[in-house]
Write a protein that holds these residues in place. Structure first.
Motif, PDB file in Angstrom:
ATOM      1  N   LEU A 120       0.820  -1.209   0.000  1.00 11.51           N
ATOM      2  CA  LEU A 120       0.000   0.000   0.000  1.00 11.51           C
ATOM      3  C   LEU A 120       0.858   1.265   0.000  1.00 11.51           C
ATOM      4  N   TRP A 121       1.980   1.254   0.709  1.00 11.72           N
ATOM      5  CA  TRP A 121       2.867   2.417   0.698  1.00 11.72           C
ATOM      6  C   TRP A 121       3.530   2.593  -0.661  1.00 11.72           C
ATOM      7  N   ASN A 122       3.742   1.504  -1.389  1.00 11.73           N
ATOM      8  CA  ASN A 122       4.372   1.593  -2.710  1.00 11.73           C
ATOM      9  C   ASN A 122       3.373   1.928  -3.809  1.00 11.73           C
ATOM     10  N   GLY A 123       2.104   1.810  -3.512  1.00 13.63           N
ATOM     11  CA  GLY A 123       1.082   2.061  -4.525  1.00 13.63           C
ATOM     12  C   GLY A 123       0.200   3.218  -4.115  1.00 13.63           C
ATOM     13  N   SER A 124      -1.037   3.108  -4.511  1.00 13.54           N
ATOM     14  CA  SER A 124      -2.024   4.106  -4.113  1.00 13.54           C
ATOM     15  C   SER A 124      -3.144   3.358  -3.410  1.00 13.54           C
ATOM     16  N   GLU A 125      -4.285   3.962  -3.315  1.00 14.94           N
ATOM     17  CA  GLU A 125      -5.432   3.298  -2.714  1.00 14.94           C
ATOM     18  C   GLU A 125      -5.696   1.991  -3.466  1.00 14.94           C
ATOM     19  N   MET A 126      -5.896   0.910  -2.710  1.00 14.78           N
ATOM     20  CA  MET A 126      -6.043  -0.403  -3.344  1.00 14.78           C
ATOM     21  C   MET A 126      -7.182  -1.193  -2.716  1.00 14.78           C
ATOM     22  N   LYS A 180     -16.056   2.233  -2.584  1.00 12.98           N
ATOM     23  CA  LYS A 180     -16.106   2.795  -3.941  1.00 12.98           C
ATOM     24  C   LYS A 180     -17.032   1.862  -4.701  1.00 12.98           C
ATOM     25  N   GLY A 181     -18.291   2.263  -4.790  1.00 15.15           N
ATOM     26  CA  GLY A 181     -19.299   1.343  -5.317  1.00 15.15           C
ATOM     27  C   GLY A 181     -19.508   0.242  -4.294  1.00 15.15           C
ATOM     28  N   ARG A 182     -19.274  -0.994  -4.719  1.00 16.48           N
ATOM     29  CA  ARG A 182     -19.403  -2.125  -3.796  1.00 16.48           C
ATOM     30  C   ARG A 182     -18.042  -2.651  -3.348  1.00 16.48           C
TER      31      ARG A 182
END
Length: 137
Positions: free
Chosen positions: A28-34, A72-74
Motif C-alpha cells: 500500500l505504501w508503494n502504490g495508491s489506494e487499493m 467505492k461502489g461495492r
C-alpha cells in the motif's frame, strides 16, 4: 496511533507488524489506494495468498488505526493513514518517549553512547537540535 507490540528481535517493519501485515503495508505504501484484490495480486508475485486471509489482515489493520477503508461502489478501498515516513517517525518517537519514561537517564546515556557508531551528518543534525532546544528555553 500506537503499535502495542514492538519486537526487538525483528528488523524493519516486522518490528511493528506481523510478516503478512508488513507485506500488505509495503504494498500500500508503494502504490495508491487499493482493493483487497489489488493487494492480493501484488502479494501473489511472491507466493499464493488466500483472498480471505488478505481481507482479514487488512481489516485488522483498519481496526489498529493503520489503514483507512472507504467504499467505492461495492468495493472496499484501503490506504494507509500515514505515509511510511510519518509512521516510522511516530513509532520511533513513541518508543523513545517510553524508553526515557521507563529508564530515564540510563536510556539517554545509551543513546549518546550509540552516537559513536553514526555518521557525522546525523551527529551534526543532533547538535543543531540541541542548540535549538537551548535557544527555546
Amino acid at each position: 496511533m500506537k503499535i502495542e507490540k514492538f519486537k526487538f528481535n525483528e528488523t524493519g517493519l516486522n518490528r511493528f507488524f506481523g510478516p503478512l501485515e508488513a507485506k500488505i503495508m509495503t504494498a500500500l505504501w508503494n502504490g495508491s489506494e487499493m482493493s483487497i484484490k489489488d493487494v492480493q495480486h501484488v502479494l501473489e508475485k511472491e507466493k499464493a495468498v488466500n483472498f480471505n486471509t488478505v481481507m482479514t489482515v487488512m481489516n485488522r489493520l483498519v481496526e489498529k488505526g493503520v489503514l483507512q477503508k472507504r467504499l467505492k461502489g461495492r468495493t472496499s478501498m484501503y490506504q494507509p493513514i500515514l505515509s511510511k515516513e510519518e509512521f516510522i517517525d511516530a513509532q520511533s518517537k513513541e518508543l523513545t518517549h517510553e524508553l526515557i519514561d521507563e529508564f530515564g537517564s540510563l536510556a539517554v546515556t545509551h543513546m549518546l553512547d550509540a552516537l559513536e557508531e553514526v555518521d557525522d551528518s546525523l551527529l551534526s543534525m543532533l547538535e543543531s537540535k540541541v542548540k535549538q532546544l537551548k535557544k527555546d528555553e
